[in-house]
Design a protein around this motif. Structure first.
Motif, PDB file in Angstrom:
ATOM      1  N   GLY A  94      -9.743  -0.840   8.666  1.00  0.00           N
ATOM      2  CA  GLY A  94     -10.025   0.286   8.177  1.00  0.00           C
ATOM      3  C   GLY A  94      -9.232   0.784   7.011  1.00  0.00           C
ATOM      4  O   GLY A  94      -9.517   2.079   6.619  1.00  0.00           O
ATOM      5  N   HIS A  95      -8.424   0.111   6.253  1.00  0.00           N
ATOM      6  CA  HIS A  95      -7.740   0.475   5.050  1.00  0.00           C
ATOM      7  C   HIS A  95      -7.928  -0.019   3.840  1.00  0.00           C
ATOM      8  O   HIS A  95      -7.680  -0.960   3.490  1.00  0.00           O
ATOM      9  CB  HIS A  95      -6.164   0.329   5.468  1.00  0.00           C
ATOM     10  N   ALA A  96      -8.636   0.737   2.976  1.00  0.00           N
ATOM     11  CA  ALA A  96      -9.203   0.464   1.716  1.00  0.00           C
ATOM     12  C   ALA A  96      -8.211   0.024   0.719  1.00  0.00           C
ATOM     13  O   ALA A  96      -8.007  -0.724  -0.258  1.00  0.00           O
ATOM     14  CB  ALA A  96     -10.010   1.330   1.154  1.00  0.00           C
ATOM     15  N   ASP A  97      -6.812   0.705   1.150  1.00  0.00           N
ATOM     16  CA  ASP A  97      -5.774   0.511  -0.188  1.00  0.00           C
ATOM     17  C   ASP A  97      -5.350  -1.040  -0.353  1.00  0.00           C
ATOM     18  O   ASP A  97      -5.433  -1.231  -1.519  1.00  0.00           O
ATOM     19  CB  ASP A  97      -4.580   1.565   0.078  1.00  0.00           C
ATOM     20  N   ASN A  98      -5.253  -1.574   0.828  1.00  0.00           N
ATOM     21  CA  ASN A  98      -4.598  -2.971   0.461  1.00  0.00           C
ATOM     22  C   ASN A  98      -5.840  -3.842  -0.148  1.00  0.00           C
ATOM     23  O   ASN A  98      -5.823  -4.679  -0.674  1.00  0.00           O
ATOM     24  CB  ASN A  98      -4.063  -3.787   1.993  1.00  0.00           C
ATOM     25  N   LEU A  99      -7.250  -3.525   0.574  1.00  0.00           N
ATOM     26  CA  LEU A  99      -8.293  -4.226   0.511  1.00  0.00           C
ATOM     27  C   LEU A  99      -8.675  -4.205  -1.222  1.00  0.00           C
ATOM     28  O   LEU A  99      -8.885  -5.216  -1.632  1.00  0.00           O
ATOM     29  CB  LEU A  99      -9.332  -3.795   1.036  1.00  0.00           C
ATOM     30  N   SER A 105       2.519   1.781  14.099  1.00  0.00           N
ATOM     31  CA  SER A 105       3.096   2.395  12.925  1.00  0.00           C
ATOM     32  C   SER A 105       2.245   3.604  12.648  1.00  0.00           C
ATOM     33  O   SER A 105       2.647   4.727  12.056  1.00  0.00           O
ATOM     34  CB  SER A 105       3.230   1.652  11.558  1.00  0.00           C
ATOM     35  N   ARG A 106       0.913   3.758  12.849  1.00  0.00           N
ATOM     36  CA  ARG A 106       0.033   4.882  12.656  1.00  0.00           C
ATOM     37  C   ARG A 106       0.318   5.811  13.844  1.00  0.00           C
ATOM     38  O   ARG A 106       0.256   7.164  13.676  1.00  0.00           O
ATOM     39  CB  ARG A 106      -1.152   4.622  12.343  1.00  0.00           C
ATOM     40  N   LYS A 107       0.684   5.358  15.029  1.00  0.00           N
ATOM     41  CA  LYS A 107       0.827   5.935  16.056  1.00  0.00           C
ATOM     42  C   LYS A 107       2.122   7.234  15.926  1.00  0.00           C
ATOM     43  O   LYS A 107       1.990   8.080  16.611  1.00  0.00           O
ATOM     44  CB  LYS A 107       1.123   5.181  17.413  1.00  0.00           C
ATOM     45  N   GLY A 117       1.121   8.055  -2.007  1.00  0.00           N
ATOM     46  CA  GLY A 117      -0.282   7.577  -2.060  1.00  0.00           C
ATOM     47  C   GLY A 117      -0.986   7.195  -0.480  1.00  0.00           C
ATOM     48  O   GLY A 117      -1.510   6.058  -0.746  1.00  0.00           O
ATOM     49  N   PHE A 118      -0.343   7.829   0.340  1.00  0.00           N
ATOM     50  CA  PHE A 118      -0.739   7.264   1.652  1.00  0.00           C
ATOM     51  C   PHE A 118      -2.224   7.248   1.811  1.00  0.00           C
ATOM     52  O   PHE A 118      -3.139   7.977   1.644  1.00  0.00           O
ATOM     53  CB  PHE A 118      -0.341   8.530   2.778  1.00  0.00           C
ATOM     54  N   ASP A 119      -2.651   5.827   2.301  1.00  0.00           N
ATOM     55  CA  ASP A 119      -4.178   5.528   2.358  1.00  0.00           C
ATOM     56  C   ASP A 119      -4.853   5.593   0.912  1.00  0.00           C
ATOM     57  O   ASP A 119      -6.052   5.426   1.207  1.00  0.00           O
ATOM     58  CB  ASP A 119      -4.921   6.176   3.435  1.00  0.00           C
ATOM     59  N   CYS A 120      -4.179   5.863  -0.028  1.00  0.00           N
ATOM     60  CA  CYS A 120      -5.060   5.875  -1.229  1.00  0.00           C
ATOM     61  C   CYS A 120      -4.698   4.972  -2.654  1.00  0.00           C
ATOM     62  O   CYS A 120      -5.398   4.796  -3.321  1.00  0.00           O
ATOM     63  CB  CYS A 120      -4.892   7.337  -2.066  1.00  0.00           C
ATOM     64  N   GLY A 144       3.340  -0.327   2.883  1.00  0.00           N
ATOM     65  CA  GLY A 144       2.184  -0.033   3.841  1.00  0.00           C
ATOM     66  C   GLY A 144       2.723   0.639   4.927  1.00  0.00           C
ATOM     67  O   GLY A 144       3.717   1.776   4.960  1.00  0.00           O
ATOM     68  N   ALA A 145       2.369  -0.007   6.058  1.00  0.00           N
ATOM     69  CA  ALA A 145       2.805   0.474   7.360  1.00  0.00           C
ATOM     70  C   ALA A 145       4.180  -0.028   7.797  1.00  0.00           C
ATOM     71  O   ALA A 145       4.665   0.217   8.849  1.00  0.00           O
ATOM     72  CB  ALA A 145       1.627   0.244   8.196  1.00  0.00           C
ATOM     73  N   GLY A 146       4.878  -0.702   6.941  1.00  0.00           N
ATOM     74  CA  GLY A 146       6.277  -1.249   7.060  1.00  0.00           C
ATOM     75  C   GLY A 146       6.042  -2.588   7.868  1.00  0.00           C
ATOM     76  O   GLY A 146       4.815  -3.179   8.396  1.00  0.00           O
ATOM     77  N   TYR A 167       8.427   9.897   9.168  1.00  0.00           N
ATOM     78  CA  TYR A 167       8.218   9.433  10.794  1.00  0.00           C
ATOM     79  C   TYR A 167       8.186   7.908  10.932  1.00  0.00           C
ATOM     80  O   TYR A 167       8.752   7.708  12.065  1.00  0.00           O
ATOM     81  CB  TYR A 167       6.568  10.008  11.059  1.00  0.00           C
ATOM     82  N   ARG A 168       7.719   7.054  10.014  1.00  0.00           N
ATOM     83  CA  ARG A 168       7.941   5.831  10.271  1.00  0.00           C
ATOM     84  C   ARG A 168       9.381   5.181  10.390  1.00  0.00           C
ATOM     85  O   ARG A 168       9.482   4.216  10.932  1.00  0.00           O
ATOM     86  CB  ARG A 168       7.222   4.838   9.330  1.00  0.00           C
ATOM     87  N   SER A 169      10.235   6.043   9.556  1.00  0.00           N
ATOM     88  CA  SER A 169      11.665   5.446   9.700  1.00  0.00           C
ATOM     89  C   SER A 169      12.083   5.075  11.090  1.00  0.00           C
ATOM     90  O   SER A 169      13.308   4.488  11.214  1.00  0.00           O
ATOM     91  CB  SER A 169      12.555   6.280   8.861  1.00  0.00           C
ATOM     92  N   ALA A 180       0.852  -1.098  -0.180  1.00  0.00           N
ATOM     93  CA  ALA A 180      -0.025  -0.073  -0.055  1.00  0.00           C
ATOM     94  C   ALA A 180       0.822   1.418  -0.011  1.00  0.00           C
ATOM     95  O   ALA A 180       1.948   1.140   0.553  1.00  0.00           O
ATOM     96  CB  ALA A 180      -1.083   0.104   1.251  1.00  0.00           C
ATOM     97  N   ASN A 181       0.091   2.443  -0.422  1.00  0.00           N
ATOM     98  CA  ASN A 181       0.916   3.768  -0.432  1.00  0.00           C
ATOM     99  C   ASN A 181       1.633   4.249  -1.616  1.00  0.00           C
ATOM    100  O   ASN A 181       1.433   5.240  -2.141  1.00  0.00           O
ATOM    101  CB  ASN A 181       1.532   3.763   0.732  1.00  0.00           C
ATOM    102  N   LEU A 182       2.398   3.196  -1.964  1.00  0.00           N
ATOM    103  CA  LEU A 182       3.258   3.272  -2.988  1.00  0.00           C
ATOM    104  C   LEU A 182       3.944   4.598  -3.090  1.00  0.00           C
ATOM    105  O   LEU A 182       4.048   5.492  -4.054  1.00  0.00           O
ATOM    106  CB  LEU A 182       2.462   3.240  -4.539  1.00  0.00           C
TER     107      LEU A 182
HETATM  108  N1  HSE Z   1      -2.029   2.864   4.261  1.00  0.00           N
HETATM  109  C1  HSE Z   1      -2.052   2.113   5.418  1.00  0.00           C
HETATM  110  C2  HSE Z   1      -0.686   2.788   6.154  1.00  0.00           C
HETATM  111  C3  HSE Z   1      -1.517   0.855   5.058  1.00  0.00           C
HETATM  112  O1  HSE Z   1       0.004   3.011   5.756  1.00  0.00           O
HETATM  113  O2  HSE Z   1      -1.057   3.018   7.585  1.00  0.00           O
HETATM  114  C4  HSE Z   1      -2.244  -0.156   6.067  1.00  0.00           C
HETATM  115  O3  HSE Z   1      -3.354  -0.766   5.142  1.00  0.00           O
END
Ligand code: HSE
Length: 300
Positions: free
Chosen positions: A128-133, A178-180, A18-21, A252-254, A225-227, A13-15
């Protein structure tokens, strides 16, 4: 009583921007086999054999139960066999694959009352994440946006001949954790940085323009942030880039890091493996291809 078998692809996801998209389906599959039985029995092969729940808290089972409830269908019990090839909690869409596997199998067992779009909307209630789905359900690259409580999505295709080199650390990272680390607000300049690149990326995909694809996949909204949670991430990304990748992103979220390339994939994989090991991280590197068909159902 008939049995069904569903194959659901992994997804990244994200590519980049495209975060969450955005999400892309990958040729690495989880298989869900399901049939009606007199009680609940869950068996697991492959990834997660020691950790996956065997009771009704199992994600595949919860998804199936949700669908049966909405369909007003009451099976006595279920026999579920999971063959898992997607590493768990690594940013490769294993939860989405489990949910879609449960929904598609249950939908088939009770006579297909729901259309694909309805399954996607249902899946979103569990994850809650439609990108992977959407990527895993429809294949290819999914653009998604929630509109009026539903997931609007458009399918695009990756550049021809694209390989996805996934460096998968052995440690796990939950999407929630990873979202926190993401901030509540972001500066305008970062939003604009991503907007421009996302627009370029969609244009690159529409035109199958590999050169544009290679410059459009940077991100200022989540990767920096996630790094902090992913040791060795900048070094592995740089190593892949230096070895000739078109672009490199956090998956995605790593914590998986994905490099994209049409050539030199073995060299890129070798370099990423070396970089992980230089950073003291154990893990494996997979060379994958995009999946363009999405989840597949077979009724037996
Ligand atoms: N777009 C989400 C994220 C991926 O980066 O947190 C998890 O489905």
């Amino acid at each position: 009583m008939s049995a069904v078998r569903v194959m659901v692809p992994a997804s990244t996801a994200n590519l980049g921007p495209g975060f969450d998209c955005l999400g892309m389906a990958l040729k690495l599959y989880n298989i869900v086999e399901m049939q009606e039985a007199t009680k609940l029995e869950i068996t697991v092969e492959g990834e997660g054999t020691t950790s996956i729940a065997r009771d009704d808290s199992n994600l595949v089972c919860r998804a199936a139960a949700m669908l049966f409830e909405r369909a007003g269908y009451r099976p006595g019990g279920l026999q579920i066999h999971l063959i898992n090839n997607i590493p768990l909690a690594r940013g490769l869409g294993s939860s989405s694959a489990a949910i879609l596997g449960g929904l598609l199998a249950a939908n088939a067992l009770c006579g297909h009352p729901f259309a694909k779009q309805e399954l996607l909307d249902m899946a979103l209630k569990l994850e809650g994440h439609a990108d992977n789905l959407a990527a895993a359900l429809y294949g290819g690259i999914a653009i998604v946006a929630p509109v009026d409580g539903r997931v609007r999505h458009v399918k695009l295709y990756p550049p021809a001949g694209l390989k996805v080199i996934a460096a998968v650390p052995d440690y796990t990272l939950s999407t929630a954790a990873s979202r926190k680390v993401l901030p509540e607000t972001i500066p305008y300049r970062d939003a604009v940085y991503n907007l421009g690149r996302l627009a370029l990326l969609v244009a690159a995909l529409s035109r199958q323009d590999t050169e544009l694809f290679s410059v459009a996949m940077q991100d200022a909204l989540h990767q920096p942030y996630r790094s902090t949670l992913i040791p060795g991430m900048p070094a592995a990304m740089q190593a892949a880039q230096d070895a000739g990748a078109l672009s490199v992103t956090l998956s995605g979220a790593g914590p998986t890091i994905t490099a994209f390339a049409c050539t030199r994939e073995k060299e890129i994989a070798r370099t990423m493996q070396q970089s992980l090991s230089d950073s003291g991280i154990s893990g494996r590197v997979l060379i994958l291809e995009p999946d363009s068909e999405g989840a597949k159902l077979k009724e037996q």
